[in-house]
Write a protein that holds these residues in place. Structure first.
Motif, short mmCIF file in Angstrom:
data_model
loop_
_atom_site.label_atom_id
_atom_site.label_comp_id
_atom_site.label_asym_id
_atom_site.label_seq_id
_atom_site.Cartn_x
_atom_site.Cartn_y
_atom_site.Cartn_z
N ASN A 47 0.87 -1.18 0.00
CA ASN A 47 0.00 0.00 0.00
C ASN A 47 0.90 1.22 0.00
O ASN A 47 1.59 1.49 0.99
CB ASN A 47 -0.90 -0.01 1.23
N PRO A 48 0.94 1.99 -1.07
CA PRO A 48 1.86 3.13 -1.15
C PRO A 48 1.57 4.20 -0.11
O PRO A 48 2.48 4.95 0.27
CB PRO A 48 1.65 3.65 -2.57
N HIS A 49 0.32 4.28 0.37
CA HIS A 49 -0.01 5.28 1.38
C HIS A 49 0.72 4.99 2.69
O HIS A 49 1.10 5.92 3.41
CB HIS A 49 -1.51 5.32 1.61
N VAL A 50 0.91 3.72 3.00
CA VAL A 50 1.61 3.35 4.24
C VAL A 50 3.09 3.69 4.11
O VAL A 50 3.71 4.22 5.05
CB VAL A 50 1.41 1.86 4.55
N VAL A 51 3.69 3.39 2.95
CA VAL A 51 5.10 3.74 2.73
C VAL A 51 5.27 5.25 2.82
O VAL A 51 6.23 5.75 3.42
CB VAL A 51 5.59 3.22 1.37
N THR A 52 4.34 6.00 2.25
CA THR A 52 4.40 7.46 2.33
C THR A 52 4.33 7.93 3.78
O THR A 52 5.06 8.84 4.18
CB THR A 52 3.24 8.09 1.52
N ALA A 53 3.46 7.31 4.58
CA ALA A 53 3.35 7.68 5.99
C ALA A 53 4.67 7.44 6.71
O ALA A 53 5.12 8.28 7.50
CB ALA A 53 2.23 6.89 6.65
N HIS A 54 5.31 6.30 6.45
CA HIS A 54 6.61 6.01 7.07
C HIS A 54 7.65 7.05 6.68
O HIS A 54 8.42 7.53 7.52
CB HIS A 54 7.09 4.61 6.65
N ASN A 55 7.70 7.36 5.37
CA ASN A 55 8.68 8.33 4.89
C ASN A 55 8.44 9.72 5.47
O ASN A 55 9.38 10.43 5.85
CB ASN A 55 8.65 8.40 3.37
N ARG A 56 7.17 10.12 5.52
CA ARG A 56 6.85 11.45 6.07
C ARG A 56 7.24 11.52 7.55
O ARG A 56 7.79 12.53 8.01
CB ARG A 56 5.37 11.75 5.87
N LEU A 57 6.94 10.47 8.31
CA LEU A 57 7.34 10.42 9.72
C LEU A 57 8.85 10.57 9.85
O LEU A 57 9.35 11.36 10.67
CB LEU A 57 6.88 9.11 10.35
N GLY A 58 9.59 9.82 9.04
CA GLY A 58 11.05 9.88 9.12
C GLY A 58 11.60 11.26 8.84
O GLY A 58 12.50 11.75 9.53
N MET A 59 11.04 11.94 7.83
CA MET A 59 11.55 13.26 7.48
C MET A 59 11.14 14.31 8.50
O MET A 59 11.88 15.27 8.74
CB MET A 59 11.07 13.65 6.09
N LEU A 60 9.97 14.16 9.13
CA LEU A 60 9.57 15.08 10.19
C LEU A 60 10.52 14.95 11.39
O LEU A 60 10.95 15.96 11.97
CB LEU A 60 8.14 14.80 10.63
N ILE A 61 10.84 13.72 11.75
CA ILE A 61 11.79 13.50 12.85
C ILE A 61 13.17 14.01 12.47
O ILE A 61 13.86 14.67 13.27
CB ILE A 61 11.84 12.01 13.22
N PHE A 62 13.59 13.74 11.24
CA PHE A 62 14.89 14.20 10.77
C PHE A 62 15.00 15.72 10.87
O PHE A 62 16.00 16.26 11.35
CB PHE A 62 15.10 13.74 9.33
#
Length: 470
Positions: A47-62
């Motif tokens: 599900n690309p929406h889940v991958v997007t959520a993971h990536n967005r979380l990572g960049m917010l933390i970064f």
């Protein structure tokens, strides 16, 4: 680490599962070559929406972590420049497992912080009621959730998901990531106090969807620390030798996710071309570093900054993307500008070009506590001993469990042959047996690197290198 029990196999001496999450019995060096057709099927099931959520979380933390490293006096202040290097996929998977133990307001807050809130708005209440039934009925109802949540399956656009859908997508991602030409090992373990009972439904979810090793330990025994650290060292090939110094009386569980990556450049750098050259840090001073060199055709993008793509292996599926700000630009502002949307746009705009690449060798180690960043994203309740609700972790629905710390450690090594990197995310769960208090008082200039799986779009590592460390 994470929490698990009941039907789990408890063997403190068993080696961690590495190399292939689809074969829990495979030794690390026995991983079969990826089947291209199978890999394509797995990626299609994501599900690309889940991958997007993971990536967005990572960049917010970064972004938050880079901001925290900025000297109080500005980029020109005299201070030791600190690089930031994290694994978004490790953080997302570790917190995804912890999310399975959350309920009530804690569940809602964690979904928001994990960037899943919009995906879970439909069907979430139904699944929450089913989870409550599991907690009340016990093992006899373990099949209820899977059978009954089919009515809350995603729409065709994938935007209506249940907790089970999120877990299934994470499993698909784990399996898809094993089909790369480079070495990419993702391992998960849960270590819990042997006197503590775990909810069978939570154990089943963690083993099924995250391939977790679940082990009970005597937390009072000094050797338990060695057992946990040995698993971490094995999972990261010694790059990260330890994550815990001691186990306290109020600790009940550690949830661990470890990622190990080793990839050879598709086009290696020639060591004979490496020369000492100055590297200019944000503070304005410089120091000599071994600068690698090669020319050839590379994926390249320029839009107020420069970016180059350096692939790994024969299939070139995994790649390092290096983003270089203009000379004289504020590096901290530049790093903060690289949010998920900016990266997603840039990744689609690389085109082949002939040029020269000069990149320093790197040896970066990083360790940080993610509590503040996660609280800023809205999941502060999970860290509050008086309000946290992790009742899905315990068969009786005990609500005196909270997250004490989320610690992230990582290592990045880059040389002429390729890249070796590792990261470990640990989630420390504790129980409130004491009164609840109102508070508890205790390139030749910097660049950003992203290691990404181009097939799934998953961000494996992202870092702000302000000093290569070699």
């Amino acid at each position: 680490l994470l929490l698990g029990a009941c039907a789990a196999e408890h063997s403190e001496d068993r080696a961690p599962t590495l190399g292939s999450v689809t074969n829990s019995g495979a030794a690390p060096d026995e991983t079969a070559d990826p089947d291209p057709e199978t890999t394509e099927e797995l990626i299609a099931a994501l599900n690309p929406h889940v991958v997007t959520a993971h990536n967005r979380l990572g960049m917010l933390i970064f972004g938050q972590l880079v901001s925290q490293t900025r000297p109080a006096g500005g980029a020109d202040a005299e201070t030791d420049d600190e690089s930031v290097f994290i694994s978004p996929i490790s953080i997302a998977l570790a917190l995804g497992m912890a999310y399975n133990g959350a309920a009530g307001e804690t569940e809602t807050a964690m979904a928001k912080a994990l960037q899943l809130e919009g995906l879970l708005q439909e069907g979430l209440l139904q699944e929450a009621l089913l989870q409550e039934a599991l907690l009340q009925e016990g093992p006899r109802q373990e099949g209820l959730l899977q059978d009954s949540t089919t009515t809350a399956s995603p729409d065709a656009d994938g935007t209506r998901l249940t907790r089970t859908d999120i877990n299934a997508s994470n499993l698909a991602l784990l399996e898809a990531l094993t089909g790369t030409g480079a070495r990419l090992d993702i391992a998960t373990s849960i270590w819990y106090r042997q006197e503590f009972a775990l909810n069978p439904a939570f154990v089943e979810e963690t083993q099924r969807y995250y391939r977790a090793r679940i082990s009970a330990l005597d937390f009072a025994a000094p050797e338990s620390v060695d057992v946990i650290n040995r698993w971490v060292s094995d999972a990261t090939r010694g790059l990260i030798p330890a994550v815990v110094d001691q186990l306290d009386e109020d600790q009940i569980m550690l949830l661990l996710n470890a990622v190990y990556f080793k990839g050879d450049w598709t086009a290696p750098f020639d060591p004979q071309q490496t020369r000492d050259m100055p590297f200019y840090r944000p503070s304005g001073d410089s120091r000599p570093v071994p600068m690698m060199y090669q020319d050839g055709r590379f994926g390249y993008f320029e839009d107020g900054f420069q970016a180059v793509r350096l692939p790994y292996g024969d299939d070139e599926r995994l790649a390092m993307y290096v983003f270089l700000p203009p000379r004289g630009a504020d590096f901290y502002e530049f790093s903060a500008s690289l949010d998920y949307e900016t990266l997603a746009d840039a990744f689609s705009r690389f085109v082949p070009g002939h040029g020269e690449v000069l990149l320093p060798r790197m040896d970066v180690s990083y360790k940080t506590r993610l509590n503040a960043a996660l609280q800023e994203l809205g999941m502060g309740i999970a860290f509050d001993p008086g309000r946290a609700d992790f009742s899905r972790l315990h068969p009786a629905g005990s609500r005196n469990i909270y997250i004490s710390d989320v610690i992230h450690q990582s290592v990045l090594k880059v040389d002429e042959e390729g890249t070796e990197a590792a990261a470990v995310t640990s989630v420390d769960f504790r129980v409130t047996s004491l009164p609840v208090y109102d508070f508890r008082f205790q390139a030749d200039r910097p660049f950003v690197v992203v290691i990404r799986d181009d097939a799934t779009g998953a961000l494996l590592f992202v870092g702000a290198v302000v000093d290569p460390g070699v």
